[in-house]
Enzyme design. Structure first.
Site, PDB file in Angstrom:
ATOM      1  N   LYS A 119       0.308   3.142  -2.997  1.00  0.00           N
ATOM      2  CA  LYS A 119      -1.256   3.519  -3.474  1.00  0.00           C
ATOM      3  C   LYS A 119      -0.507   5.124  -3.261  1.00  0.00           C
ATOM      4  O   LYS A 119      -1.637   6.277  -3.990  1.00  0.00           O
ATOM      5  CB  LYS A 119      -1.577   3.810  -1.539  1.00  0.00           C
ATOM      6  N   SER A 132       0.622  -1.331  -0.365  1.00  0.00           N
ATOM      7  CA  SER A 132       0.171  -0.393   0.040  1.00  0.00           C
ATOM      8  C   SER A 132       0.537   1.334   0.153  1.00  0.00           C
ATOM      9  O   SER A 132       0.292   2.483  -0.026  1.00  0.00           O
ATOM     10  CB  SER A 132      -1.212  -0.339   1.003  1.00  0.00           C
ATOM     11  N   TYR A 173     -11.179   2.282   4.556  1.00  0.00           N
ATOM     12  CA  TYR A 173     -10.038   2.256   3.926  1.00  0.00           C
ATOM     13  C   TYR A 173      -9.881   1.108   3.188  1.00  0.00           C
ATOM     14  O   TYR A 173     -10.885  -0.242   3.505  1.00  0.00           O
ATOM     15  CB  TYR A 173      -8.354   1.975   4.856  1.00  0.00           C
TER      16      TYR A 173
END
Length: 384
Positions: A61, A58, A168
């Protein structure tokens, strides 16, 4: 003081808290610390280091978010536009309200979600490991989770109405699809041409070369006897799409260049990636009165432990923001995030420091690893 930071890493590996660790930090002038402890692969003799390849998960991201913000700056993408303006298939998604036996109960969303809500995780999308309803939905429909690399994941429902909660989830994978539609270019090409190549991040990509694969740190799992062992767990190397939410591989050296760009208002060594105004917005609360959850219980202990940051956190563009100074550590308004396989970074624009710490194992955020991260950060700030 470097030795005190080295000792943090060495103690964590020696105690079995982590299988290996690499830590790195910079100020606006360049690298101020790098260190490592442990082998690249448990039981092996090859040491891990800042040039080793990690699945940054992540931490991808923020890279995909920067790609989207570049399109916003160029007038090719509107943050307040409905997602279905760019991806009409978004309009097919509904809100999961529960189950009738094993049958999902779905209803239309109360509003059209926007691109900004994708960037800020406020569309209502979630992740299986923090949402029991999504685990049940995947099971009842036979849909794989997001790590499968399958386009089937884009059929996953919302579990809240857009704009009503921070949750999330797979928003940045959808953002990657939006970016491709708005630019007419594949996410892999867009990231390489506009971010990684200009920043000299030659070891950062969605797929590794054979040479990079030989240098990669395997995902480790802890056995019942408390010892670490490398696993065969791997991301799909022939995915249906390039995952803006988790797909990149990188090295601590490479990703630090990306961090330094953010630290220096969007420009690194004369190469501008974003405007200062856009970077300022990324480090500003973008979720209003909503909050990043103080506590998130796990529903898949093989993937993650409970995630208990406590109160006082917001979300900017792609970044977790602490609203208060952390004693002996980063200042209020710093931006940070992490990857599921236990990689973490932060950017403290007030102090002018950015740092990161890497290991490669599951599940996410055991307490002993969180202790190592905090000890590293405190030792670093104490050395300034």
């Amino acid at each position: 003081m470097t030795s005190s930071i080295d000792q943090v890493l060495q103690r964590a590996v020696a105690s079995g808290a982590v299988p290996n660790a690499v830590a790195i930090a910079a100020d606006r002038n360049g690298v101020i610390y790098e260190g490592a402890a442990g082998p690249r692969e448990a039981g092996g003799s090859d040491p891990v280091g800042p040039g080793s390849h990690f699945r940054i998960m992540s931490m991808t991201k923020m890279v995909a978010t920067v790609a989207a913000l570049q399109l916003v700056e160029r007038g090719h993408l509107e943050l307040d536009a409905p997602i279905d303006h760019y991806r009409p298939e978004w309009a097919d998604l509904q809100v999961l309200e529960g189950f009738d036996g094993d049958t999902p109960k779905l209803r239309p969303a109360a509003s059209r979600a926007t691109v900004k809500q994708l960037i800020t995780h406020t569309t209502g999308l979630g992740y299986w490991f923090w949402n029991a309803d999504l685990v049940r939905w995947e099971r009842s429909t036979g849909t794989p989770n997001v790590l499968s690399g399958s386009n089937a994941i884009f059929t996953a429902p919302l579990t809240a109405d857009p704009g009503t909660v921070f949750q999330y989830g797979i928003n940045t994978d959808w953002l990657g699809k939006v970016v491709e539609a708005a630019s007419g270019t594949g996410l892999d090409v867009l990231v390489k041409e506009n971010i990684t190549a200009p920043l000299g991040m030659d070891d950062t990509a969605f797929l590794m070369s054979p040479e990079q694969r030989a240098n990669a740190v395997p995902i480790h799992l802890k056995g019942e006897d408390g010892s670490w062992a490398p696993s065969e767990i791997e991301l799909n190397q022939s995915p249906d799409y390039y995952a803006g939410g988790h797909g990149l591989y990188s090295t601590p050296w490479d990703y630090l260049r990306f961090q330094r760009m953010l630290l220096s208002d969007g420009t690194l060594e004369g190469t501008q990636i974003l405007s200062k105004q856009t970077v300022d917005a990324a480090f500003t609360n973008q979720i209003g009165a909503l909050d990043f959850p103080a506590s998130i219980p796990t529903v898949d202990p093989s993937a993650t432990h409970d995630f208990n940051l406590g109160p006082g956190y917001k979300w900017g563009y792609g970044l977790l923001l602490n609203t208060r100074d952390l004693p002996g550590m980063r200042r209020a308004g710093s931006g940070a995030w992490a990857g599921l396989c236990n990689t973490h970074f932060w950017v403290d624009r007030t102090t002018g420091i950015t740092g990161a710490i890497y290991s490669q194992f599951l599940p996410f955020v055991p307490q002993e690893a969180l202790d190592m991260y905090a000890d590293f950060e405190k030792a670093l700030y104490a050395s300034l």
